[in-house]
Design a protein around this motif. Structure first.
Motif, PDB file in Angstrom:
ATOM      1  N   THR A  14      -3.794   0.259  17.959  1.00  0.00           N
ATOM      2  CA  THR A  14      -2.336   0.199  17.901  1.00  0.00           C
ATOM      3  C   THR A  14      -1.774   1.452  17.243  1.00  0.00           C
ATOM      4  OG1 THR A  14      -2.459  -2.215  17.744  1.00  0.00           O
ATOM      5  CG2 THR A  14      -0.382  -1.184  17.103  1.00  0.00           C
ATOM      6  N   ALA A  15      -2.401   1.896  16.164  1.00  0.00           N
ATOM      7  CA  ALA A  15      -1.942   3.107  15.489  1.00  0.00           C
ATOM      8  C   ALA A  15      -2.047   4.325  16.401  1.00  0.00           C
ATOM      9  CB  ALA A  15      -2.747   3.335  14.206  1.00  0.00           C
ATOM     10  N   LEU A  16      -3.142   4.433  17.147  1.00  0.00           N
ATOM     11  CA  LEU A  16      -3.294   5.559  18.076  1.00  0.00           C
ATOM     12  C   LEU A  16      -2.257   5.499  19.205  1.00  0.00           C
ATOM     13  CD1 LEU A  16      -7.149   6.041  18.408  1.00  0.00           C
ATOM     14  CD2 LEU A  16      -5.497   7.652  17.478  1.00  0.00           C
ATOM     15  N   ALA A  19       1.073   6.418  17.692  1.00  0.00           N
ATOM     16  CA  ALA A  19       1.051   7.840  17.340  1.00  0.00           C
ATOM     17  C   ALA A  19       1.224   8.701  18.587  1.00  0.00           C
ATOM     18  CB  ALA A  19      -0.251   8.188  16.627  1.00  0.00           C
ATOM     19  N   ALA A  20       0.651   8.282  19.692  1.00  0.00           N
ATOM     20  CA  ALA A  20       0.824   9.035  20.944  1.00  0.00           C
ATOM     21  C   ALA A  20       2.279   8.987  21.407  1.00  0.00           C
ATOM     22  CB  ALA A  20      -0.099   8.472  22.026  1.00  0.00           C
ATOM     23  N   ILE A  21       2.903   7.827  21.288  1.00  0.00           N
ATOM     24  CA  ILE A  21       4.312   7.699  21.671  1.00  0.00           C
ATOM     25  C   ILE A  21       5.188   8.573  20.779  1.00  0.00           C
ATOM     26  CG2 ILE A  21       6.271   6.085  21.740  1.00  0.00           C
ATOM     27  CD1 ILE A  21       4.152   3.914  22.550  1.00  0.00           C
ATOM     28  N   VAL A  22       4.971   8.500  19.465  1.00  0.00           N
ATOM     29  CA  VAL A  22       5.756   9.299  18.525  1.00  0.00           C
ATOM     30  C   VAL A  22       5.503  10.790  18.753  1.00  0.00           C
ATOM     31  CG1 VAL A  22       6.010   9.870  16.070  1.00  0.00           C
ATOM     32  CG2 VAL A  22       5.965   7.488  16.799  1.00  0.00           C
ATOM     33  N   THR A  23       4.261  11.168  19.069  1.00  0.00           N
ATOM     34  CA  THR A  23       3.956  12.576  19.358  1.00  0.00           C
ATOM     35  C   THR A  23       4.730  13.051  20.577  1.00  0.00           C
ATOM     36  OG1 THR A  23       1.765  12.411  18.368  1.00  0.00           O
ATOM     37  CG2 THR A  23       2.104  14.187  19.943  1.00  0.00           C
ATOM     38  N   PHE A  56      -5.442  16.674  15.054  1.00  0.00           N
ATOM     39  CA  PHE A  56      -6.154  16.486  13.796  1.00  0.00           C
ATOM     40  C   PHE A  56      -6.003  15.078  13.247  1.00  0.00           C
ATOM     41  CE2 PHE A  56      -5.942  21.153  13.737  1.00  0.00           C
ATOM     42  CZ  PHE A  56      -7.296  21.399  13.562  1.00  0.00           C
ATOM     43  N   LEU A  57      -4.841  14.481  13.419  1.00  0.00           N
ATOM     44  CA  LEU A  57      -4.645  13.123  12.916  1.00  0.00           C
ATOM     45  C   LEU A  57      -5.361  12.081  13.773  1.00  0.00           C
ATOM     46  CD1 LEU A  57      -0.922  13.487  11.911  1.00  0.00           C
ATOM     47  CD2 LEU A  57      -2.880  13.346  10.388  1.00  0.00           C
ATOM     48  N   ALA A  58      -5.532  12.363  15.049  1.00  0.00           N
ATOM     49  CA  ALA A  58      -6.212  11.409  15.930  1.00  0.00           C
ATOM     50  C   ALA A  58      -7.730  11.437  15.759  1.00  0.00           C
ATOM     51  CB  ALA A  58      -5.857  11.705  17.382  1.00  0.00           C
ATOM     52  N   ILE A  59      -8.274  12.535  15.276  1.00  0.00           N
ATOM     53  CA  ILE A  59      -9.731  12.637  15.156  1.00  0.00           C
ATOM     54  C   ILE A  59     -10.292  11.567  14.215  1.00  0.00           C
ATOM     55  CG2 ILE A  59     -11.600  14.079  14.254  1.00  0.00           C
ATOM     56  CD1 ILE A  59     -10.216  16.490  15.490  1.00  0.00           C
ATOM     57  N   VAL A 129       1.652   3.409   8.337  1.00  0.00           N
ATOM     58  CA  VAL A 129       2.146   2.417   7.382  1.00  0.00           C
ATOM     59  C   VAL A 129       2.780   1.235   8.112  1.00  0.00           C
ATOM     60  CG1 VAL A 129       3.904   2.008   5.602  1.00  0.00           C
ATOM     61  CG2 VAL A 129       2.428   4.007   5.464  1.00  0.00           C
ATOM     62  N   VAL A 130       3.591   1.515   9.113  1.00  0.00           N
ATOM     63  CA  VAL A 130       4.257   0.428   9.850  1.00  0.00           C
ATOM     64  C   VAL A 130       3.231  -0.437  10.577  1.00  0.00           C
ATOM     65  CG1 VAL A 130       5.806  -0.065  11.794  1.00  0.00           C
ATOM     66  CG2 VAL A 130       6.463   1.619  10.068  1.00  0.00           C
ATOM     67  N   VAL A 131       2.261   0.189  11.229  1.00  0.00           N
ATOM     68  CA  VAL A 131       1.246  -0.582  11.956  1.00  0.00           C
ATOM     69  C   VAL A 131       0.440  -1.435  10.985  1.00  0.00           C
ATOM     70  CG1 VAL A 131      -0.907  -0.377  13.253  1.00  0.00           C
ATOM     71  CG2 VAL A 131       1.065   0.962  13.938  1.00  0.00           C
TER      72      VAL A 131
END
Length: 159
Positions: A14-16, A19-23, A56-59, A129-131
């Motif tokens: 869910t976080a990934l 994060a992809a949507i926000v990216t 870097f954050l996704a790794i 944090v939200v997830v």
């Protein structure tokens, strides 16, 4: 063989995803703001800053998801730490190489790149944090209670 799933897997997926949507949103907003601030170089710098932060954050999350595939294996713990630590080492090496390559590039608008990088990192932290705050996980997970061998059902050890 069916391996048990670990409770962190849905959280990380869910976080990934978020994060992809926000990216994607940050790439569009950063491209527009970068173009307004620095023309074509600002646009490219903003996109590069967003992409560098996203990679870097996704790794880390991806390495944990990969390591979780061995959950239930007797060697799970050393495999987990080996994969996650390897991901961190990869991030360090890639960061040093990226910064060395980008330091001499004339077309990068450094302030735009920096702002895009920092905003992307902060947005990723907000997503995490939200997830984590919205996921409903038990306080004790990935464990089983003892069973009564005669009845074959769970029993409370305090009774």
């Amino acid at each position: 063989m069916n391996r048990p799933t670990i409770s962190s897997t849905p959280v990380l997926r869910t976080a990934l995803t978020w994060a992809a949507i926000v990216t994607g949103v940050l790439a569009v907003v950063g491209a527009v703001a970068g173009f307004l601030a620095g023309g074509g170089a600002g646009l490219a710098s903003a996109l590069l800053g967003v992409v560098v932060a996203a990679v870097f954050l996704a790794i880390t999350a991806a390495s944990i998801l990969i390591a979780n595939r061995w959950f239930g294996d007797p060697l799970y713990v050393p495999i987990f730490f080996g994969v996650v630590l390897g991901g961190w080492l990869l991030k360090i090496v890639l960061f040093v190489v990226a910064m060395l390559l980008l330091r001499g590039v004339a077309w990068i608008d450094r302030p735009v790149f920096f702002v895009a990088l920092v905003v992307s990192v902060l947005a990723s932290l907000v997503v995490d944090v939200v997830v984590l705050a919205r996921m409903r996980l038990p306080h004790v997970s990935d464990t089983t209670l003892p069973t009564d061998p005669e009845e074959g059902e769970r029993r409370d050890p305090g009774v």
